[in-house]
Structures are given as structure tokens and as C-alpha cells.
Design a protein around this motif. Structure first.
Motif, short mmCIF file in Angstrom:
data_model
loop_
_atom_site.label_atom_id
_atom_site.label_comp_id
_atom_site.label_asym_id
_atom_site.label_seq_id
_atom_site.Cartn_x
_atom_site.Cartn_y
_atom_site.Cartn_z
N ARG A 213 39.49 36.56 40.52
CA ARG A 213 39.20 36.97 39.14
C ARG A 213 40.26 37.95 38.62
O ARG A 213 40.57 38.95 39.25
N LEU A 214 40.79 37.64 37.43
CA LEU A 214 41.81 38.47 36.80
C LEU A 214 41.17 39.68 36.14
O LEU A 214 40.19 39.55 35.40
N GLU A 215 41.71 40.85 36.39
CA GLU A 215 41.18 42.09 35.82
C GLU A 215 42.33 42.95 35.31
O GLU A 215 43.47 42.80 35.74
N ASN A 216 42.00 43.88 34.39
CA ASN A 216 43.02 44.74 33.80
C ASN A 216 42.60 46.20 33.89
O ASN A 216 41.47 46.55 33.54
N VAL B 115 33.90 35.78 29.47
CA VAL B 115 34.96 36.46 28.72
C VAL B 115 34.81 37.96 28.97
O VAL B 115 33.82 38.57 28.57
N TYR B 116 35.78 38.53 29.65
CA TYR B 116 35.72 39.95 30.03
C TYR B 116 36.49 40.78 29.01
O TYR B 116 37.61 40.45 28.63
N HIS B 117 35.88 41.89 28.60
CA HIS B 117 36.44 42.76 27.56
C HIS B 117 36.95 44.06 28.20
O HIS B 117 36.19 44.76 28.86
N PHE B 118 38.23 44.36 27.97
CA PHE B 118 38.83 45.55 28.54
C PHE B 118 39.37 46.52 27.48
O PHE B 118 40.10 47.45 27.80
N GLY B 119 39.07 46.29 26.21
CA GLY B 119 39.58 47.15 25.14
C GLY B 119 39.17 48.61 25.31
O GLY B 119 38.14 48.91 25.91
#
Length: 228
Positions: free
Chosen positions: A69-72, A162-166
Motif C-alpha cells: 500500500r502506497l502512503e505519504n 481513496v486515502y487522504h493525506f492533505g
């Protein structure tokens, strides 16, 4: 007649063989396999035993070089959008707001000491689209994008993928946009109100140049006369 009894013998033999394998697994189930990771060369050579994991409490460990899983890490993101441009399927969506001069301290710096110059109200990763190619992690200058070891993240609703990193809420983003627009408008007014610098016309420039050349020629003649 002989073929009839031969088929009965084959069927009985087949049933006996299958039951033997089943009973072997049944009795081996009182033992547990070891806990060697999937990267361990001895993983498939462990003692026979129970292999069913008590999921989700137990899970097979993922390889260290696996891409999942891609994460920021948004604290290290500078909003350069290189990952968004590099993604071949467009699973990354970014929106930025330029940081005003008086907000640079609030916006902060990355862990590497680089000043961040953009707010990121939107940094979304659609993991349902992501094919874990790793191109975005390669071009990231601050290495804030990573493929985590989380390999199982199933959801009932696709929108939950849909993952939110804002780093701004919707109201905060609107406030930052208004502030930037006000400062830009004020800067434009100040520039318009500033006195214009005088610009020499083409004729004036030519006359000034000719006058300068005449003075230089006169000085040169005087120097030559003095020398004689």
C-alpha cells in the motif's frame, strides 16, 4: 468380469490413498508450523503441522523488498507534484496553495531541513488504481512517498480505498486562498501606485550619446596637444 473387479479394486485403492493423506494432515494438525518469515529459506521446509493462521490476529510476514500500500508522509511533502506527473495511471491527485511570507514559519520544514512553500489541501491516493510500480517513490525528492508493508486493506466501499493525506481542512484551505489573493491584490496595487521611472526617448538617448562622444574626443585632442 475381470475388468469389473479391477475397477472396484482401483476405486478402493484410490479412496484408501485419499483417506490416508487426510488422516495424516488430521493428526499433524496437533502441531504448529514454525514462525519463519516468507523470506526464510526454511519456510517450506518446516515441520508438517497446522498451517491455517488465525487471521487477522496472525498474518504471514511480508518480504522486506515487497511493494504494497502506497502512503505519504505529508510532513515531508513539498508539493512539487512530481509523483502526480510520474504516475502512469493517475492514481495521485494533488492541489497546492502557495504559502504567504508570514506563514512560512507555520508551514514549517521537512525532516531534511527544506522549507515548505505550498499548503496541500488535497493529496489523495486511489489505492484501487495503484499498480505499485514504484515510479512515484523514485522521483520523490524528499522520499516522503513509500510502499508500506500493509498488504491486506480490503474494503466494502470502494471510496474507502481513496486515502487522504492533505494537511488542511476545507475551511482552512478557503481561508489560505483568500489570504493569498488579498496579498497578491495588495501587491498589484502597490506596484501600480509606485512612481514610474523616467524613460529617455530615443532622440534624447542619441543626443546624450553624441554629446558624450564629443566630450571624449575633445579630451583626447587636448591630451594629444599637451603631449606635443
Amino acid at each position: 468380469m475381470s475388468e469389473y473387479f479391477r475397477n472396484i479394486k482401483t476405486g478402493a485403492s484410490t479412496i484408501a490413498t485419499g483417506m490416508g493423506i487426510t488422516l495424516q494432515h488430521f493428526f499433524n494438525a496437533v502441531k504448529r508450523k514454525g514462525d519463519a518469515g516468507v523470506g526464510d529459506s526454511n519456510y517450506f521446509g518446516q515441520v508438517d503441522g497446522l498451517v491455517t493462521l488465525q487471521y487477522p490476529r496472525e498474518a504471514i510476514p511480508t518480504p522486506a523488498n515487497g511493494r504494497y500500500r502506497l502512503e505519504n508522509n505529508i510532513d515531508d511533502c513539498i508539493g512539487c507534484a512530481q509523483c502526480e506527473r510520474a504516475c502512469p495511471i493517475g492514481c495521485i491527485t494533488i492541489e497546492t496553495i502557495k504559502v504567504t511570507a508570514d506563514d512560512l514559519g507555520v508551514c514549517g520544514k521537512t525532516s531534511g531541513g527544506q522549507q515548505k512553500k505550498f499548503w496541500l489541501p488535497v493529496f489523495d491516493i486511489d489505492t484501487a488504481k495503484c499498480m505499485t510500480c514504484g515510479l512515484c517513490t523514485v522521483v520523490c525528492p524528499t522520499e516522503c512517498l513509500i510502499h508500506s508493508p500493509v498488504s491486506d486493506f480490503s474494503e466494502f466501499d470502494r471510496q474507502n480505498l481513496v486515502y487522504h493525506f492533505g494537511n488542511l481542512t476545507r475551511l482552512e484551505a478557503e481561508a489560505k486562498k483568500r489570504k493569498l489573493q488579498e496579498q497578491q491584490a495588495q501587491a498589484a496595487k502597490d506596484k501600480a501606485a509606485a512612481p514610474a521611472k523616467p524613460v529617455l526617448s530615443g532622440k534624447s538617448v542619441a543626443e546624450k550619446t553624441a554629446s558624450s562622444e564629443t566630450e571624449d574626443s575633445g579630451k583626447a585632442r587636448g591630451e594629444n596637444t599637451g603631449e606635443q
